[in-house]
Design an enzyme around this catalytic site. Structure first.
Site, short mmCIF file in Angstrom:
data_model
loop_
_atom_site.label_atom_id
_atom_site.label_comp_id
_atom_site.label_asym_id
_atom_site.label_seq_id
_atom_site.Cartn_x
_atom_site.Cartn_y
_atom_site.Cartn_z
N SER A 111 0.82 -1.22 0.00
CA SER A 111 0.00 0.00 0.00
C SER A 111 0.85 1.26 0.00
O SER A 111 1.67 1.46 0.90
CB SER A 111 -0.88 0.06 1.25
OG SER A 111 -1.69 -1.06 1.36
N HIS A 160 -3.67 0.55 -4.88
CA HIS A 160 -3.22 -0.73 -5.43
C HIS A 160 -3.63 -0.87 -6.90
O HIS A 160 -4.62 -1.51 -7.21
CB HIS A 160 -3.84 -1.91 -4.68
CG HIS A 160 -3.42 -2.04 -3.26
ND1 HIS A 160 -2.42 -2.89 -2.86
CD2 HIS A 160 -3.86 -1.45 -2.13
CE1 HIS A 160 -2.26 -2.81 -1.55
NE2 HIS A 160 -3.13 -1.94 -1.08
N HIS A 207 -6.00 -8.83 -1.16
CA HIS A 207 -5.97 -9.23 0.25
C HIS A 207 -7.14 -10.15 0.59
O HIS A 207 -8.20 -10.08 -0.03
CB HIS A 207 -6.04 -7.99 1.15
CG HIS A 207 -4.98 -6.97 0.89
ND1 HIS A 207 -5.06 -6.09 -0.18
CD2 HIS A 207 -3.83 -6.69 1.53
CE1 HIS A 207 -3.97 -5.32 -0.18
NE2 HIS A 207 -3.21 -5.67 0.85
N TYR A 228 -8.99 -9.84 3.14
CA TYR A 228 -10.13 -9.07 3.65
C TYR A 228 -11.04 -8.55 2.53
O TYR A 228 -12.18 -8.15 2.78
CB TYR A 228 -9.68 -7.90 4.55
CG TYR A 228 -8.83 -6.84 3.89
CD1 TYR A 228 -9.37 -5.91 3.00
CD2 TYR A 228 -7.48 -6.75 4.16
CE1 TYR A 228 -8.59 -4.96 2.39
CE2 TYR A 228 -6.68 -5.80 3.56
CZ TYR A 228 -7.24 -4.90 2.67
OH TYR A 228 -6.45 -3.96 2.07
N GLU A 229 -10.53 -8.54 1.31
CA GLU A 229 -11.37 -8.10 0.19
C GLU A 229 -12.41 -9.16 -0.17
O GLU A 229 -13.29 -8.90 -1.00
CB GLU A 229 -10.50 -7.80 -1.03
CG GLU A 229 -9.57 -6.60 -0.82
CD GLU A 229 -8.63 -6.40 -1.99
OE1 GLU A 229 -9.10 -5.91 -3.03
OE2 GLU A 229 -7.44 -6.73 -1.87
N ALA A 287 2.92 -2.17 4.00
CA ALA A 287 2.73 -1.14 5.01
C ALA A 287 2.26 -1.87 6.27
O ALA A 287 1.43 -2.77 6.20
CB ALA A 287 1.67 -0.15 4.56
N MET A 343 -1.83 -6.76 7.14
CA MET A 343 -2.91 -7.61 6.59
C MET A 343 -2.51 -8.31 5.30
O MET A 343 -3.37 -8.72 4.53
CB MET A 343 -4.14 -6.75 6.34
CG MET A 343 -4.61 -5.97 7.56
SD MET A 343 -5.91 -4.79 7.12
CE MET A 343 -5.99 -3.80 8.63
N SER A 344 -1.22 -8.44 5.06
CA SER A 344 -0.79 -9.06 3.78
C SER A 344 0.43 -9.94 4.02
O SER A 344 0.66 -10.42 5.12
CB SER A 344 -0.46 -7.95 2.77
OG SER A 344 0.69 -7.24 3.18
N ASN A 371 2.17 3.54 10.66
CA ASN A 371 1.42 4.10 11.79
C ASN A 371 1.79 3.35 13.05
O ASN A 371 2.28 2.22 13.00
CB ASN A 371 -0.09 3.96 11.55
CG ASN A 371 -0.49 2.51 11.33
OD1 ASN A 371 -0.28 1.95 10.26
ND2 ASN A 371 -1.05 1.89 12.35
N HIS A 404 -6.63 4.63 6.86
CA HIS A 404 -5.97 4.20 5.62
C HIS A 404 -5.20 5.36 4.98
O HIS A 404 -4.15 5.16 4.37
CB HIS A 404 -7.01 3.63 4.65
CG HIS A 404 -6.42 3.00 3.42
ND1 HIS A 404 -5.49 1.97 3.47
CD2 HIS A 404 -6.60 3.27 2.10
CE1 HIS A 404 -5.15 1.64 2.23
NE2 HIS A 404 -5.80 2.41 1.38
N1 HPA Z 1 -2.68 -2.84 11.49
C1 HPA Z 1 -2.87 -3.77 10.53
N2 HPA Z 1 -2.50 -3.58 9.28
C2 HPA Z 1 -1.89 -2.43 8.96
C3 HPA Z 1 -1.67 -1.43 9.92
C4 HPA Z 1 -2.09 -1.66 11.26
O1 HPA Z 1 -1.92 -0.82 12.16
N3 HPA Z 1 -1.06 -0.39 9.28
C5 HPA Z 1 -0.92 -0.78 7.97
N4 HPA Z 1 -1.42 -2.00 7.78
#
Ligand code: HPA
Length: 281
Positions: free
Chosen positions: A36, A67, A89, A91-92, A119, A220-221, A244, A256
């Protein structure tokens, strides 16, 4: 989505390979998957062919901002690479087979080395947004909960039923990444990546849990792709861009936009490291 395949056959994987081969005979040695907001590295490639993944059979469509779904074949630092811009992903709503189809295709294209970037949220309190983390190991929470990408019929042509994961992240490649970071004056942490399903970010209690079990970053990847790449015998390098602070205190919401914004800081750092690694291979 009509019917989402739980498993692909070798024939289906090779249909994708054939579709690519109709467009280019380029033979990449290294595959790069960009996370990302980290897609900018692809601009540097001396491209031999660019394919929109939407044109390929079976290939899942990306649905997330940041993406673009493209496969870029070309040379970077003297290495023949294929870059996947825009992974999909779990989650999609995609199955693990769909999430990891690109890895199988890359394996059948002859790729030997996979470099994955993502990320990630900082779980380690010493990490701040904009930092890089070399992934030394991962925790496959999604897989441990039953969604391992290797669940289902094993394609013996592609790898063993019970693949070893004792060195999921190649030590020699880690050494190259650290040397490249040092040379470029880019600070780089080392740590364990916790792979979760998302798409909701973690609660403070979940972050404390992740920290307690040894995670340094969360995302998440990556983990499904790495498991499949190792199953297929590829050597893997993984680098997280910390976008973050994970939400430890309950007072720092995660968005995001923040993830994409940090990407803009991370791209030049990551690019320097990736260039160094590629030139050392
Ligand atoms: N948590 C999960 N997935 C992420 C995060 C997070 O804080 N930041 C970027 N992808």
């Amino acid at each position: 989505m009509l019917s989402a395949p739980d498993f692909f056959t070798l024939e289906e994987i090779d249909e994708v390979v054939s579709a690519i081969r109709c467009r280019t005979d380029f033979e990449p040695r290294v595959a790069l998957i960009l996370g990302s907001g980290l897609g900018g590295v692809a601009e540097e490639v001396d491209a031999a062919a660019v394919l929109a993944t939407a044109e390929l059979p079976h290939w899942p469509r990306t649905t997330v901002e940041g993406h673009a779904g493209r496969l870029i074949f070309g040379s970077l630092q003297g290495q023949k690479v294929v870059i996947l811009q825009g992974r999909v992903h779990f989650y999609e709503g995609y199955t693990m087979a769909q999430v990891t189809l690109p890895i199988r295709v890359m394996q059948r294209l002859g790729v030997e080395i996979l470099i994955v970037t993502n990320a990630a949220g900082a779980v380690n309190p010493d990490f701040v947004p904009g930092d890089l983390m070399l992934i030394t190991d991962h925790i496959n929470f999604v897989g441990m909960a039953g969604f391992n990408p290797l669940r289902g019929p094993n394609l013996d042509e592609l790898g063993p039923r019970f693949p070893d994961m004792s060195q999921a992240y190649d030590r020699a490649l880690q050494g190259l990444a650290l040397a490249s970071a040092e040379e470029a004056y880019v600070p780089m942490h080392k740590g364990v990546y916790a792979g979760v399903a998302g798409p909701s970010f973690e609660t403070p209690a979940e972050v404390r849990f992740l920290r307690a079990v040894g995670a340094d970053a969360v995302g998440m990847s990556t983990v499904p792709e790495v498991v499949v790449a190792r199953h297929g015998g590829m050597r893997v390098l993984g680098i997280s861009g910390i976008s973050n602070k994970a939400n430890l205190d309950g007072n720092t919401p995660t968005s995001h936009e923040e993830v994409l914004e940090a990407g803009r800081v991370l791209v030049p750092r990551l690019e320097a490291v990736l260039r160094g690694v590629l030139s050392r291979l």
